[in-house]
Write an enzyme that holds these catalytic residues in place. Structure first.
Site, PDB file in Angstrom:
ATOM      1  N   THR D 119      75.702  50.722  33.276  1.00  0.00           N
ATOM      2  CA  THR D 119      75.577  52.035  31.785  1.00  0.00           C
ATOM      3  C   THR D 119      75.539  52.963  32.775  1.00  0.00           C
ATOM      4  O   THR D 119      74.283  53.981  33.322  1.00  0.00           O
ATOM      5  CB  THR D 119      74.356  51.252  30.984  1.00  0.00           C
ATOM      6  OG1 THR D 119      74.338  49.968  30.689  1.00  0.00           O
ATOM      7  CG2 THR D 119      74.360  52.514  29.379  1.00  0.00           C
ATOM      8  N   LYS D 195      79.547  52.237  25.707  1.00  0.00           N
ATOM      9  CA  LYS D 195      78.106  51.725  25.267  1.00  0.00           C
ATOM     10  C   LYS D 195      76.890  52.063  25.148  1.00  0.00           C
ATOM     11  O   LYS D 195      75.848  52.319  24.755  1.00  0.00           O
ATOM     12  CB  LYS D 195      78.220  51.380  27.176  1.00  0.00           C
ATOM     13  CG  LYS D 195      76.842  51.480  27.632  1.00  0.00           C
ATOM     14  CD  LYS D 195      76.591  50.100  26.720  1.00  0.00           C
ATOM     15  CE  LYS D 195      75.198  49.575  27.769  1.00  0.00           C
ATOM     16  NZ  LYS D 195      74.810  47.729  27.308  1.00  0.00           N
ATOM     17  N   LYS D 264      66.102  56.459  29.810  1.00  0.00           N
ATOM     18  CA  LYS D 264      66.924  56.919  30.406  1.00  0.00           C
ATOM     19  C   LYS D 264      68.623  56.740  29.373  1.00  0.00           C
ATOM     20  O   LYS D 264      69.445  58.126  29.249  1.00  0.00           O
ATOM     21  CB  LYS D 264      66.954  55.466  31.518  1.00  0.00           C
ATOM     22  CG  LYS D 264      68.356  56.419  32.232  1.00  0.00           C
ATOM     23  CD  LYS D 264      68.782  55.050  33.306  1.00  0.00           C
ATOM     24  CE  LYS D 264      69.756  53.854  32.135  1.00  0.00           C
ATOM     25  NZ  LYS D 264      70.651  52.616  33.032  1.00  0.00           N
TER      26      LYS D 264
END
Lengths: 322, 322, 322, 322
Positions: D119, D195, D264
């Site tokens: 990711t 995602k 994040k």
């Protein structure tokens, strides 16, 4: 007559002034609501020579006015039997209780002008305007900007919205209270919308100063240094200087502008915005910051206590301790 | 010698002034970055008598400086061979490209003081400070508050953080640029944190004015009336007056403070806040409002174009049309 | 008696069922409020064999119930003369008008249980509980989760808060309406707080799906593809699937959950949060997105029309056009 | 040959299976990054019969794979000498370090397919795609949804974007890892945008559950009761059930999805949104709540620790104490 004129001349009084003075004495003015603001405003009207009758829920507050020469009414209906009624009550609840639900309007003579200085909801202003109109009473919305010391100095900024003839009639009274009177047209709610928008901006300014100050503190700059910089340069204006000083000194009591009243005003602004479908994303943030302050015990503090919320969010203490 | 002194007297010149003037002529100053701000600042240094060599990516901007008496360098390394280097570049990218990645620092003499006026990220400041220290160069972070017209008048507010001896050395240069120099201690990043916090507050002030103004417009008060009121009373300060005027007049070009740069600065403030774990809820709102403005075509507009976003959210046009 | 039993046997009816059936026929149940939800719920009560009398402001809605065997009352007071009263009214205003201000409670027999299914404010629930208690009436707060089709299937999730004995008494009625009854203790407002919290979560889920879907569309992924993915994997639950389908198909009318009602519920959740000093930052964002939808003409649309707001903010159309 | 076939028949093995098995043994697969996710995924590839060579920064993690039959490479370049490379690294920094800055790509044979499961930022994906293309390498972006236990069961949802022929070639490998493979077209960054959008929705769901749960707790409903209700009805899906359970039990360690990783990902979603000018107001709120959690010590906790932030904002403890 000549002799009279010459005496006036000797005394250095001119006819115009004398006439104005007499007019004031003849004008009967009621004043309801003697909190910190109302008391200062009513005092100035008395000092200007008006024939003022005051009423307040708790009698203690009337003593100062009595000592200055005001008449004190035991019940609100005795304060409203003049040409003009000022009211300066705390919020929607008080205005509803004292003005609407009490039947007070039914005791007033047609033609009386009611100048409402309170910061209240748009919805209530509309209802008040309607109830006054039904009874032939004039309604002037006249919320003010300025703290008690500004009110005492007769230097308020007074908004005024209502029928032009009514505003003209009470203009001399407003001039006593104001450094400037800002006419806002004939729809009373406009003055209140402006007042709510202004208070929203005050809270936004404080929150932005709080967030910015915590950011710079995290980098080692003291709140005092940061606030001195911004409040004497980019933001050299009363709001930033007043609340900034309190933040820099971490002195949140006694409140100048009590934090719960700030929340009330932000919520009234949100209500006003909702009624006209105006999204105000900053207002949502302010509401939550104020609520968080209250949850953390800021009930009796000043709006500047928003700085505590920002500091707690960043857990600023851990840095100061280490 | 006596004769010389008497000539000076006749010419009304004293020794102190003369010495200062000579000192300036001996001090070789480089200046990199001649945008609207840098050009005004460098011009003032030339006018004050310093021996200034300038460089700019596009040569066009150097002509004005040359006409005032500055030397023009063809490459950056020729501008940095003096005692002091000023740089005023647009953003992190430019500073990285011109100062760091180019190897420029390796061409500078140890002891040279680099005064960086740019509004850049904390991360880059830290890296710059380190790279300067490695090479025996002094780094002074000196971001400024003020628009080009203020820079031209030599009335900027100049923050200054770095080693005390370095700041002392360049203080006379900063005094030429500033109405006031604000020392921020010896950690360069502090000055940048303060600059980012200040710009965040500017954007917050504009957004709050935009939201408040749309609220009052929805109640029939013109933007001009509302903004005149608040920017001459509660918020009688440069930021509200400058951006408020643009809002009242719906004049968003040419930009004074370009909206994309405002977004850049809010994001840098968010980054700085992230690095120190400081939540800033207002910053999140500002970022999205600015992004929405850009999505709606405000690329070339002033920060005050935030008013367009607020108006669109409330679909204000439907009211004006009806 | 024996003969009777054998007939029952022949008819395959057992005593227990017969008794329960008779008990139902003897229980007189009032039902006020026959919107889409109320109508489906009342129908199920009739079908279960209860002796139901219905009332609705507009008579049209009563016809279906009459055809199923319900009695129709001309005035609310005739619907409340039984053992139990259900009400399913739209909002605070309707509940105040029909239940409180009408004097209806004064016409009810002490001991009657009033099951209020409406999604209303905490403040009103408290007032209702008090007014019922004063008159010896039982108040059970029983808001429901589920749309009209779920109500028709008797598969609602029914919250129930009030005195345990009262809930026990009406439990068989709730079981007719519910796939599951969720007891929430004896303080009625708890059930309403849970209902408001649940509806807040529904709106949050939709807003997050709207924002995420616009982000992925900006990168070239169709809304249908993105929503199929997330609503069959991570978020394979009714809320995401139902509203996601509407978003993917851009079909916002007729509303399943009308957007203005969603805003009403978010605001009630904010009020409930305010009363207990609970900051809810997501709620503030949702309120503004919903308001923005309304300002853009979503009055008659479904909650999933939040997707329009996200798309407009990002000016998604310019991409689709280009 | 006949004899051979009859043996196969006896052993209940058909030719198709045998061929597939041989194909797998011939396919040389590299796997870089053996965290909790990568380790589970690589194990499944080994179990499926592929010829797998693994590399991990810390060697400890390679032991389990070696025991299952994988080869262990001492340096990354020895792991990439096959037909296909999987990588499952933690973040942009790791990917840059291991894949880009190390020169690893230069050691790979043209035609090799690199399946990147990480990711990471859109910006990095674009750069990776370009760097692969330059060298004749195929890049397939294949981020996954699912926690380590789901990975171990081979039940991940695997997104896949890249050249169709490349995806087709590695499809059998993806099928080993996935309950379903979701093709997202030929632009790799699309899979990453999806995602990031999905992870944003996960955090939004948790924050909404946290806020709603604190609201209902303030009204006396336990977190366990509220979460059981909503996660078995409206929100009966993995995300609400998993994180809800942790909230109900106040069990925030060890982390399933570590809170700093959640921050994040929200920030990567914001970056992706910024690049395409997509305002995402919920993302701003989530960022600040996560930051506030970190400032309060949630570094080592699960995303569900957002519940602590909501509780602290409302000062929920004072209620529980009284």
């Amino acid at each position: 007559m000549r002799k009279h004129a010459s005496i006036l001349q000797t005394l250095n009084i001119d006819h115009g002034e004398l006439d104005a003075c007499k007019r004031r004495q003849r004008m009967k003015v009621g004043f309801i609501g003697l909190g910190a603001m109302g008391s200062a405003m009513a005092s100035n009207l008395v000092a200007a020579g008006y024939n003022v009758t005051v009423w307040n829920r708790s009698e203690a507050a009337t003593e100062k006015l009595a000592s200055l020469g005001a008449k004190v009414a035991r019940t609100p209906d005795r304060a409203v039997q003049g040409d003009v009624l000022h009211s300066m009550l705390a919020n929607d609840q008080s205005v509803r209780a004292v003005i609407l639900d009490s039947g007070l309007l039914d005791t007033m003579d047609p033609g009386t002008v009611h100048i409402n200085h309170a910061t209240i909801s748009i919805e209530l202003v509309r209802q008040l305007a309607e109830e006054h109109a039904k009874r032939g009473l004039e309604y002037v919305a006249a919320p003010v900007f300025g703290r008690p010391d500004v009110a005492a100095a007769g230097k308020l900024n007074v908004l005024a919205a209502g029928k032009a003839s009514a505003i003209e009639k009470v203009r001399p009274l407003l001039d006593v209270l104001a450094s400037k009177v800002w006419p806002m047209g004939d729809t009373p709610e406009r003055a209140n919308a402006v007042k709510l928008a202004g208070n929203f901006m005050i809270v936004a300014a404080i929150e932005s100063m709080a967030e910015a100050s915590v950011l710079t503190q995290a980098y080692g700059v003291s709140a005092a240094d940061f606030i001195e910089l911004i409040s004497t340069t980019l933001f050299a204006s009363p709001v930033y200087q007043g609340y900034g000083k309190a933040m820099a000194e971490q002195r949140f009591t006694p409140p100048g502008f009590a934090l719960p009243l700030g929340l009330k005003d932000v919520m009234l602004a949100q209500e006003a915005a909702h009624a006209e479908q105006v999204p105000m994303p900053l207002a949502g943030v302010l509401r939550d910051s104020l609520l968080e302050a209250l949850a953390d015990g800021a009930e009796g503090m000043d709006l500047s206590a928003l700085a505590r919320v920002s500091a707690r969010r960043a857990n600023l203490d851990r840095r100061n301790k280490s």
